[in-house]
Design an enzyme around this catalytic site. Structure first.
Site, PDB file in Angstrom:
ATOM      1  N   MET A  11       0.820  -1.210   0.000  1.00 18.18           N
ATOM      2  CA  MET A  11       0.000   0.000   0.000  1.00 18.18           C
ATOM      3  C   MET A  11       0.857   1.264   0.000  1.00 18.18           C
ATOM      4  O   MET A  11       2.038   1.223   0.368  1.00 18.18           O
ATOM      5  CB  MET A  11      -0.913   0.028   1.229  1.00 18.18           C
ATOM      6  N   HIS A  12       0.230   2.363  -0.393  1.00 18.11           N
ATOM      7  CA  HIS A  12       0.749   3.725  -0.216  1.00 18.11           C
ATOM      8  C   HIS A  12       1.900   4.103  -1.156  1.00 18.11           C
ATOM      9  O   HIS A  12       2.062   5.278  -1.463  1.00 18.11           O
ATOM     10  CB  HIS A  12       1.228   3.981   1.218  1.00 18.11           C
ATOM     11  N   ASP A  71      -2.136  -5.312  -0.312  1.00 21.66           N
ATOM     12  CA  ASP A  71      -1.621  -6.584   0.190  1.00 21.66           C
ATOM     13  C   ASP A  71      -2.331  -7.097   1.442  1.00 21.66           C
ATOM     14  O   ASP A  71      -2.645  -8.292   1.548  1.00 21.66           O
ATOM     15  CB  ASP A  71      -0.108  -6.506   0.421  1.00 21.66           C
TER      16      ASP A  71
END
Length: 487
Positions: free
Chosen positions: A78-79, A237
């Site tokens: 993520m991110h 994920d």
């Protein structure tokens, strides 16, 4: 008929095939490491993720027929920001989820919008690892790159683009950008407008099981898969790992120990804004990979990475399994030695990019094995910090544990003893990739729910030891006090 799942991780890309019953056929993994240009910075070249994906697929298809793949799902960290220009070229290396350079940008955004207003708009506060402050950092520090910006992607979105040529994202990854209304599962125009961002940078948002494109002919020729097979939107994920381990209904939880550590619990009813505003702002509320489902999550930034750091820092040559076997000879509590795993700051519960790790309480009796056990205990304490916050929103006494810790009987027992909960040990070491493949199967209608595919090993249960749990309750209080005193 098989379903392909790909996971773009921090330390490697995994690909796995599931058969029509949801059982793993075979997996392949290509390892890599991310760049650390300076303390607190982490970056990676997105093109290397794509090359690793192609390499993993070629390895997988050496012994499996690629023409049997019926649908593809992708998950990823993520991110981490993949930024494209108008020609769809990558502008710069991706700034990763554990990068801490944007603390000032977080403060500036929350000051401009107002922290309470920001939380009410997104159901989250803003963390240095999120995507939005990276965009603002780019504006402040690399205007030549900022001025070229045309598309904001997450890692799995970029792989989907390479597979299909389509510009798209989905709700789980969008939830962690800082620009997303998690409550209504759409981009938040108030934030976009107040910060002067271009709304066209943010792709159309889909649910995780929606088909977003079809496999391009060039990729089909390179891999042997059929041209035009569906590619679903996929998931971040942690959401994908939860799907892969059957954690998508209330009452079940997930404890994941990879590079980072996660405690995650699904929420079926739409969370109440007023209640959430009273909780610790470092607790995440994100969209889950199924419609009308959310989850609460706490994150330890340096979980398995703490053990990797310890091995590298002290030049230990034996493998991780041999290292971890030695901690069985050390009693719970490591004879008073406490480790705080804040090696790259911390997210939950402190949201402090400047927090740093320590070993506290050293004495003449301590040996290397005590330090190793204290690392495992310190990471477990950090995950307990996450669990304590989530318990205020939703309760569960049953958790699936997944990630690298599953390979160690000693670490799994420490986790159970520290958390004081029963842990069901997952056999799915490729959890996110499996979850992505399951989402692909749901997307084309082969399964209706993850439960039809996800297999849960209910026999391999780790029960907390009450005596050790009491020792860890006392150790946890000392661990929590350390942050306050050292800060």
């Amino acid at each position: 008929m098989v379903f392909l799942g790909i996971d773009i991780g921090s330390g490697g890309t995994k690909a796995i095939l599931l058969d029509k019953e949801g059982k793993p056929v075979q997996s392949a993994e290509i390892s890599y490491s991310f760049d650390v240009p300076q303390e607190g910075w982490t970056e990676h070249d997105p093109e290397k993720w794509w090359k690793a994906s192609v390499s993993a697929l070629r390895e997988l298809f050496e012994t499996n027929d690629p023409s049997k793949v019926e649908a593809i799902g992708v998950s990823g960290q993520m991110h981490s920001s993949v930024l494209l220009d108008s020609d769809h070229n990558v502008i710069r290396k991706a700034i990763l989820w554990n990068d801490q350079r944007t603390a000032q940008e977080c403060e500036d955004v929350l000051t401009q919008i107002g922290e309470e207003k920001f939380r009410s708009l997104t159901m989250n506060t803003l963390f240095p690892g999120f995507t939005l402050p990276k965009i603002m950092w780019l504006k402040n520090n690399e205007p030549e790159h900022y001025n070229r910006l045309s598309t904001v992607f997450m890692p799995k979105d970029y792989i989907n683009f390479k597979l299909t040529g389509m510009i798209a994202t989905e709700v789980t990854d969008a939830s962690g950008t800082g620009v997303f209304d998690v409550y209504h599962r759409q981009w938040n125009r108030t934030i976009i407008d107040e910060l002067g961002l271009n709304p066209e940078w943010f792709p159309q948002v889909f649910e995780s099981t929606d088909i977003v494109g079809r496999l391009k002919s060039s990729v089909a020729k390179a891999t042997g898969m059929k041209e035009g097979i569906p590619v679903v939107a996929g998931a971040a994920d942690n959401a994908a790992a939860a799907v892969g381990n059957g954690v998508y209904e209330e009452g079940k939880g997930l404890v994941s120990v990879g590079t980072s550590g996660v405690v995650l619990m699904p929420i079926k009813n739409k969370p109440e804004r007023e209640f959430l505003l009273k909780t610790n702002p470092s607790l995440h509320i994100f969209c889950h990979a199924l419609p009308n489902t959310w989850y609460a999550m706490g994150v330890t930034l340096t979980a398995g990475e703490s053990l990797k750091w310890f091995r590298q820092a002290f030049e230990i040559e034996e493998d991780f399994q041999h290292m971890l076997n030695q901690v069985k000879d050390v009693e719970a509590g490591s004879n008073g030695l406490i480790f705080t795993p804040y090696l790259s700051g911390e997210r939950t519960p402190h949201n402090d990019s400047k927090a740093r790790g320590v070993f506290y309480g050293m004495n003449l009796t301590h040996r290397r094995k005590h330090f190793m056990r204290s690392v495992l205990e310190g990471v477990s304490y950090s995950l307990k910090d996450c669990h304590e916050l989530i318990k205020h929103i939703i309760q569960s006494e049953s958790f699936v544990v997944t990630g690298g810790a599953v390979k160690s009987e000693a670490w799994c027992q420490i986790l159970a003893d520290v958390l004081g909960v029963r842990l069901k040990k997952s056999g799915q070491f490729e959890g996110p990739a499996i979850g992505a493949a399951i989402l692909a199967g749901i997307g084309i209608g082969h399964w209706k729910t993850p439960g039809e595919a996800a297999r849960e090993d209910i026999e391999n249960v780790i029960t907390p030891d009450l005596e050790r749990n009491q020792i860890y309750e006392e150790g946890f209080e000392k661990y929590r006090e350390l942050y306050v005193k050292l800060k």
